[in-house]
Design an enzyme around this catalytic site. Structure first.
Site, PDB file in Angstrom:
ATOM      1  N   ASP A  81     -44.538 -51.639  55.969  1.00  0.00           N
ATOM      2  CA  ASP A  81     -45.019 -52.869  55.343  1.00  0.00           C
ATOM      3  C   ASP A  81     -44.338 -53.038  54.000  1.00  0.00           C
ATOM      4  OD1 ASP A  81     -47.261 -51.992  53.135  1.00  0.00           O
ATOM      5  OD2 ASP A  81     -47.421 -50.714  54.905  1.00  0.00           O
ATOM      6  N   GLU A 172     -58.761 -53.853  49.213  1.00  0.00           N
ATOM      7  CA  GLU A 172     -58.695 -52.510  48.642  1.00  0.00           C
ATOM      8  C   GLU A 172     -59.153 -52.537  47.188  1.00  0.00           C
ATOM      9  OE1 GLU A 172     -54.478 -51.320  47.431  1.00  0.00           O
ATOM     10  OE2 GLU A 172     -54.072 -52.667  49.135  1.00  0.00           O
TER      11      GLU A 172
END
Length: 282
Positions: A81, A172
């Site tokens: 990613d 997150e």
């Protein structure tokens, strides 16, 4: 002693000016306190989105090693990613080094789009990878549905071409302040649900959820209600994905390191390549 007449006239003027100033400050503070404004739920501001990516906060909070992990016995398909932090990516080299999929950061909040998105999203596709887009969530800057609309409108779509992964939500640790963005556990669950439902309404796919077990437990109360619809992308920089958040019996993706042989973060899809194609196809 008699007072200066001009001084007597000035004092009321100063008092009125001070009153107007107090009123203006009070009104400004009241506006900032409204839900959805920049100060709501933790005084959210997006000041360095180019430095926020899937996992940018993980090592500071949870630590973990670098490099290749011990691969589980089941077949794993390698991928990666990336975000603006990587800039222009050499996709041919990444393909030759084994990457078969890529997630690309598209957006953050409702004010940022990755300036390298086209090169990364289209470039990975053009070398043969299966690719998808993700959104870096900031739940203290606007509502979940609002951010989902911005995401879908700026690269977070999906098509049943067998080469496009479901959109993903990166939720997150807050890189700007309070870990849970100033939201209660129930409010956080509601925010994620609003984002998920809007992505589904707009694209026909429920988003993959990227998170860590520690953050999920702290900020949602280890809520298990998303597992039936949303694939899990777990971040854990260790020899295995570890204990998963409640409800999920397995992870779909595992981000196992933030550096390695591929550009950006290192990931595994939990299955063979044909299962990755099946996920993309829907």
């Amino acid at each position: 002693m008699s007072l200066d007449p001009t001084a007597r006239r000035r004092r009321p003027g100063r008092s009125r000016a001070a009153g107007w100033l107090v009123a203006a400050v009070t009104l400004f503070a009241a506006v900032l306190a409204l839900p959805g404004t920049a100060s709501a739920a933790g005084h959210g501001h997006v000041t360095h989105p180019q430095l926020d990516w899937a996992g940018s906060t993980v090592r500071a909070h949870e630590g973990g090693g670098h490099g290749e992990p011990v691969v589980p016995a089941t077949t794993q398909t390698p991928g990666m990613d990336v975000s603006a932090y990587q800039g222009d990516v050499d996709w041919s080299t990444a393909w030759n080094n084994g990457a078969r999929f890529a997630y690309v950061k598209a957006t953050e909040s409702t004010t940022y789009t990755n300036p390298y998105f086209a090169q990364q999203y289209n470039g990975s596709y053009n070398v043969g990878m299966i690719r998808g887009a993700y959104h870096f969530a900031t739940p203290d800057t606007s509502g979940g549905a609002t951010q989902a609309d911005y995401f879908v409108g700026h690269g977070g779509g999906w098509s049943a071409d067998g080469r496009t992964l479901p959109p993903a939500l990166d939720i997150e640790y807050n890189p700007y302040g309070a870990t849970c963005y100033g939201l209660s556990q129930s409010a956080m669950v509601g925010w994620i649900a609003a984002f998920s439902d809007e992505v589904h309404a707009r694209t026909g796919r429920y988003p993959v959820i990227y998170t860590t077990t520690d953050w999920w437990t702290s900020c949602t109360g280890n809520y298990g209600g998303f597992a039936s619809a949303n694939p899990l992308w777990i971040a854990r920089y260790s020899t295995g994905p570890g204990t998963l958040p409640a409800g999920w019996g397995y992870q779909t993706f595992w981000q196992y390191a933030d550096s390695g042989t591929l550009p950006g973060d290192q990931d595994y899809f939990n299955g063979a390549y044909d299962r990755l194609q099946a996920l993309a196809t829907g």
